[in-house]
Design a protein around this motif. Sequence first.
Motif, PDB file in Angstrom:
ATOM      1  N   UNK A  42      39.962  35.216  26.320  1.00 55.13           N
ATOM      2  CA  UNK A  42      38.888  36.211  26.439  1.00 55.13           C
ATOM      3  C   UNK A  42      39.310  37.498  27.142  1.00 55.13           C
ATOM      4  N   UNK A  43      40.112  37.387  28.186  1.00 52.32           N
ATOM      5  CA  UNK A  43      40.455  38.556  29.008  1.00 52.32           C
ATOM      6  C   UNK A  43      41.723  39.252  28.526  1.00 52.32           C
ATOM      7  N   UNK A  44      42.793  38.499  28.311  1.00 50.80           N
ATOM      8  CA  UNK A  44      44.054  39.117  27.876  1.00 50.80           C
ATOM      9  C   UNK A  44      43.891  39.937  26.595  1.00 50.80           C
ATOM     10  N   UNK A  63      51.021  45.888  35.548  1.00 54.12           N
ATOM     11  CA  UNK A  63      51.550  45.550  34.229  1.00 54.12           C
ATOM     12  C   UNK A  63      50.586  44.556  33.582  1.00 54.12           C
ATOM     13  N   UNK A  64      49.940  44.946  32.499  1.00 48.27           N
ATOM     14  CA  UNK A  64      48.936  44.096  31.859  1.00 48.27           C
ATOM     15  C   UNK A  64      49.434  43.430  30.577  1.00 48.27           C
ATOM     16  N   UNK A  69      50.407  39.951  33.315  1.00 52.16           N
ATOM     17  CA  UNK A  69      49.103  40.475  33.737  1.00 52.16           C
ATOM     18  C   UNK A  69      48.399  39.634  34.780  1.00 52.16           C
ATOM     19  N   UNK A  70      48.366  38.332  34.597  1.00 50.55           N
ATOM     20  CA  UNK A  70      47.600  37.502  35.535  1.00 50.55           C
ATOM     21  C   UNK A  70      48.130  37.655  36.958  1.00 50.55           C
ATOM     22  N   UNK A  78      45.201  42.197  45.288  1.00 49.53           N
ATOM     23  CA  UNK A  78      45.317  43.652  45.230  1.00 49.53           C
ATOM     24  C   UNK A  78      44.309  44.271  44.263  1.00 49.53           C
ATOM     25  N   UNK A  79      44.135  43.670  43.095  1.00 48.66           N
ATOM     26  CA  UNK A  79      43.213  44.220  42.107  1.00 48.66           C
ATOM     27  C   UNK A  79      42.007  43.326  41.869  1.00 48.66           C
ATOM     28  N   UNK A  80      42.191  42.025  42.049  1.00 48.65           N
ATOM     29  CA  UNK A  80      41.124  41.059  41.792  1.00 48.65           C
ATOM     30  C   UNK A  80      40.962  40.171  43.015  1.00 48.65           C
ATOM     31  N   UNK A  81      39.721  40.056  43.492  1.00 46.60           N
ATOM     32  CA  UNK A  81      39.388  39.124  44.557  1.00 46.60           C
ATOM     33  C   UNK A  81      38.610  37.991  43.903  1.00 46.60           C
TER      34      UNK A  81
END
Length: 127
Positions: A42-44, A63-64, A69-70, A78-81
Amino acid sequence: MKKIFQYLMMLTVSLMATSCYYDEMPPEPEIPIPDVVSYSKDIQPLWNQDCISCHSPGTAAPDLTSANSYLALTKNNKYVIPGNAAGSVLHKSLIWDGAMPMPTIVKWSDSKIALVDKWINDGALNN
């Protein structure tokens, strides 16, 4: 001959004037939000579709690309809590509020943002 030229000019100008307008873009289709959001399914694909042209190795961080990416998003929060979409830099970037707006050209639909938010709020699992 002069009259024919005048008629053609009037016709050309009127056609040009009536054909110049901007349609609204059709709304993006709503993305259904599953009970369990899968990062890989779903996300990638969202990153692949809209983000990796700028967020790939040697370009803007994070880098996605699929391989990186994960970890790039979740390492050291840093980007996702995990469990806190509203406090995550990724969420703030997607809603264009308080962080670098992403994507930079066209804001994502509410359903795409909701899908990413659900993934984060559900613990940001690598599933």
